[in-house]
Design a protein around this motif. Structure first.
Motif, short mmCIF file in Angstrom:
data_model
loop_
_atom_site.label_atom_id
_atom_site.label_comp_id
_atom_site.label_asym_id
_atom_site.label_seq_id
_atom_site.Cartn_x
_atom_site.Cartn_y
_atom_site.Cartn_z
N ALA A 81 0.81 -1.22 0.00
CA ALA A 81 0.00 0.00 0.00
C ALA A 81 0.84 1.28 0.00
O ALA A 81 0.54 2.20 -0.77
CB ALA A 81 -0.97 -0.01 1.19
N PRO A 82 1.91 1.38 0.81
CA PRO A 82 2.70 2.62 0.76
C PRO A 82 3.33 2.86 -0.60
O PRO A 82 3.44 4.01 -1.05
CB PRO A 82 3.77 2.40 1.84
CG PRO A 82 3.22 1.35 2.74
CD PRO A 82 2.40 0.46 1.86
N LEU A 83 3.76 1.79 -1.28
CA LEU A 83 4.41 1.93 -2.57
C LEU A 83 3.42 2.32 -3.66
O LEU A 83 3.75 3.11 -4.56
CB LEU A 83 5.13 0.63 -2.94
CG LEU A 83 6.25 0.21 -1.96
CD1 LEU A 83 6.82 -1.14 -2.35
CD2 LEU A 83 7.35 1.26 -1.92
N VAL A 84 2.20 1.79 -3.58
CA VAL A 84 1.16 2.19 -4.55
C VAL A 84 0.77 3.65 -4.31
O VAL A 84 0.64 4.44 -5.25
CB VAL A 84 -0.05 1.25 -4.45
CG1 VAL A 84 -1.21 1.77 -5.32
CG2 VAL A 84 0.33 -0.16 -4.88
N ARG A 85 0.59 4.01 -3.06
CA ARG A 85 0.23 5.40 -2.73
C ARG A 85 1.28 6.39 -3.23
O ARG A 85 0.95 7.49 -3.67
CB ARG A 85 0.09 5.55 -1.21
CG ARG A 85 -1.17 4.97 -0.62
CD ARG A 85 -1.21 5.24 0.88
NE ARG A 85 -2.47 4.82 1.47
CZ ARG A 85 -2.78 4.99 2.76
NH1 ARG A 85 -1.93 5.60 3.57
NH2 ARG A 85 -3.94 4.58 3.23
N ALA A 86 2.54 5.98 -3.16
CA ALA A 86 3.64 6.87 -3.56
C ALA A 86 3.89 6.85 -5.05
O ALA A 86 4.77 7.57 -5.54
CB ALA A 86 4.92 6.49 -2.81
N GLY A 87 3.15 6.05 -5.81
CA GLY A 87 3.35 5.96 -7.25
C GLY A 87 4.56 5.14 -7.65
O GLY A 87 4.99 5.19 -8.81
N LEU A 88 5.10 4.36 -6.73
CA LEU A 88 6.28 3.54 -7.03
C LEU A 88 5.90 2.15 -7.53
O LEU A 88 6.74 1.42 -8.06
CB LEU A 88 7.16 3.42 -5.78
CG LEU A 88 7.73 4.75 -5.28
CD1 LEU A 88 8.42 4.56 -3.94
CD2 LEU A 88 8.70 5.34 -6.30
N ASP A 120 -2.66 -1.24 -11.12
CA ASP A 120 -3.30 -2.23 -12.00
C ASP A 120 -2.39 -3.42 -12.32
O ASP A 120 -2.67 -4.18 -13.25
CB ASP A 120 -3.77 -1.56 -13.30
CG ASP A 120 -2.64 -0.90 -14.08
OD1 ASP A 120 -1.49 -0.86 -13.56
OD2 ASP A 120 -2.90 -0.42 -15.19
N TRP A 121 -1.30 -3.62 -11.58
CA TRP A 121 -0.45 -4.79 -11.80
C TRP A 121 -1.07 -6.02 -11.13
O TRP A 121 -1.65 -5.92 -10.05
CB TRP A 121 0.96 -4.54 -11.25
CG TRP A 121 1.90 -5.70 -11.47
CD1 TRP A 121 2.30 -6.63 -10.57
CD2 TRP A 121 2.52 -6.05 -12.71
NE1 TRP A 121 3.15 -7.54 -11.15
CE2 TRP A 121 3.29 -7.21 -12.47
CE3 TRP A 121 2.50 -5.51 -13.99
CZ2 TRP A 121 4.04 -7.83 -13.46
CZ3 TRP A 121 3.24 -6.12 -14.98
CH2 TRP A 121 3.99 -7.26 -14.72
N ALA A 166 9.55 -5.79 -15.64
CA ALA A 166 8.34 -6.01 -16.42
C ALA A 166 7.17 -5.15 -15.97
O ALA A 166 6.12 -5.16 -16.61
CB ALA A 166 7.95 -7.49 -16.37
N ILE A 167 7.32 -4.42 -14.87
CA ILE A 167 6.20 -3.66 -14.31
C ILE A 167 6.24 -2.22 -14.82
O ILE A 167 7.16 -1.46 -14.48
CB ILE A 167 6.25 -3.66 -12.77
CG1 ILE A 167 6.16 -5.09 -12.24
CG2 ILE A 167 5.12 -2.82 -12.20
CD1 ILE A 167 6.24 -5.19 -10.73
N PRO A 168 5.27 -1.82 -15.64
CA PRO A 168 5.29 -0.45 -16.17
C PRO A 168 5.21 0.59 -15.07
O PRO A 168 4.37 0.50 -14.17
CB PRO A 168 4.04 -0.42 -17.06
CG PRO A 168 3.70 -1.84 -17.34
CD PRO A 168 4.14 -2.61 -16.15
#
Length: 314
Positions: free
Chosen positions: A124-131, A135-136, A213-215
């Motif tokens: 969750a912290p990494l998604v919130r930070a845009g890292l 949608d992966w 591989a993760i955009p």
């Protein structure tokens, strides 16, 4: 004046561990039911209405019934079941993620699941930070001590010493998935591969990331900074620098631990990463989290009564 507290389901594993963490604390006056009253609807309703706060340590349907019995009372409720984790009107009880002020003001708080606590602390912290992108299609591999399955699974493991590994959730519809998806802000539920090992307590939650591989994935250094910042947001979560270690051990030590450690391991060219959380499924994953939320809701020091063994130790 002591805060009147009722634990509905106090005889189960989670309830007993909550009682242990409350031992010797004079801030609370426990409302107790004897064995003949524990399943009596009238006795439970009376206890729920008499309490300032109730903690539900019950199966999902029984937790829903308890909430119904408490209607009209104004009693604040912490639910340790999965019945209300994504329900309207309930606050998700992960203070480091949701915010302590939100929990302090809530009437209804739902404890996170043990596996989601590890997954959300990492992702969750990494998604919130845009890292990491929302949608992966994430994958979660996890092992837990058998105490997380309640009395039936405890009895099964302790009566059959030949069980070395139990993979389950093979229908891909595990009840933890909705909260993993919602509170990480994901477009899809992760592929969740839980397992149980012959240790009473403790768990490792492992999220592998093929970064190349993760955009839009961020750099490893930024991820480390983000997780360290998240961990610094309170006394119960730590971020452990990987160093040169080649293994992360789970020892069946038997002692409770209400902390959680987060780890990030990367290969040499930083194209692959493993995020790993280590916690006690009965601690930060259950009873410890309930006490943490109780303390916050009552305006008490957050770690009072908690077991603060160093979670990052091998």
């Amino acid at each position: 004046m002591a805060i009147r507290l009722f634990i509905d389901g106090a005889a189960g594993t989670t309830g007993l561990e909550i009682r242990e963490r409350l031992a010797g604390r004079d801030e609370f006056a426990l409302i107790l039911l004897d064995d003949s009253q524990r399943k009596d609807e009238t006795a439970r309703r009376d206890a729920l209405h008499a309490a300032d706060i109730a903690i539900l340590c019950l199966p999902d349907e029984a937790a829903k019934e308890a909430v119904r019995l408490a209607q009209g009372s104004g009693t604040r409720i912490i639910d340790a079941s999965s019945a209300h984790r994504v329900a309207e009107g309930w606050t998700y009880g992960f203070p480091e993620l949701i915010g302590r002020e939100t929990i302090a003001a809530a009437q209804f708080v739902s404890n996170p699941g043990c596996y989601p606590t590890g997954f959300l602390g990492l992702v969750a912290p990494l998604v919130r930070a845009g890292l990491l992108p929302a949608d992966w299609p994430y994958t979660v591999n996890a092992v837990s001590g058998y105490s997380g399955g309640g009395n039936t699974l405890i009895e099964r493991f302790e009566s059959d010493p030949d069980i070395a590994f139990r993979a389950y959730g093979l229908s891909m519809g595990h009840k933890h998935l909705p909260e993993m998806r919602k509170f990480a802000g994901l477009a899809h539920p992760p592929v969740f591969s839980p397992a149980v090992v012959p240790a009473f307590r403790g768990m490792l939650v492992d999220v592998p990331l093929p970064l190349a591989a993760i955009p839009g994935a961020g750099r490893v250094g930024k991820m480390r900074e983000c997780l360290a910042e998240f961990a610094a947001n309170g006394p119960l979560v730590t971020f452990a620098e990987a160093g040169s270690t080649e293994e992360l051990l789970h020892r069946d030590e038997g002692s409770a631990d209400d902390t959680m450690s987060l780890h990030l391991y990367a290969n040499a060219d930083e194209t692959q990463v493993r995020l790993i959380a280590r916690l006690d499924n009965l601690g930060k994953g259950a009873s410890g989290a309930a006490i943490q939320n109780l303390n916050i809701m009552c305006g008490l020091p957050e770690t009072t009564g908690l077991r603060l063994r160093a979670s990052g130790s091998a």
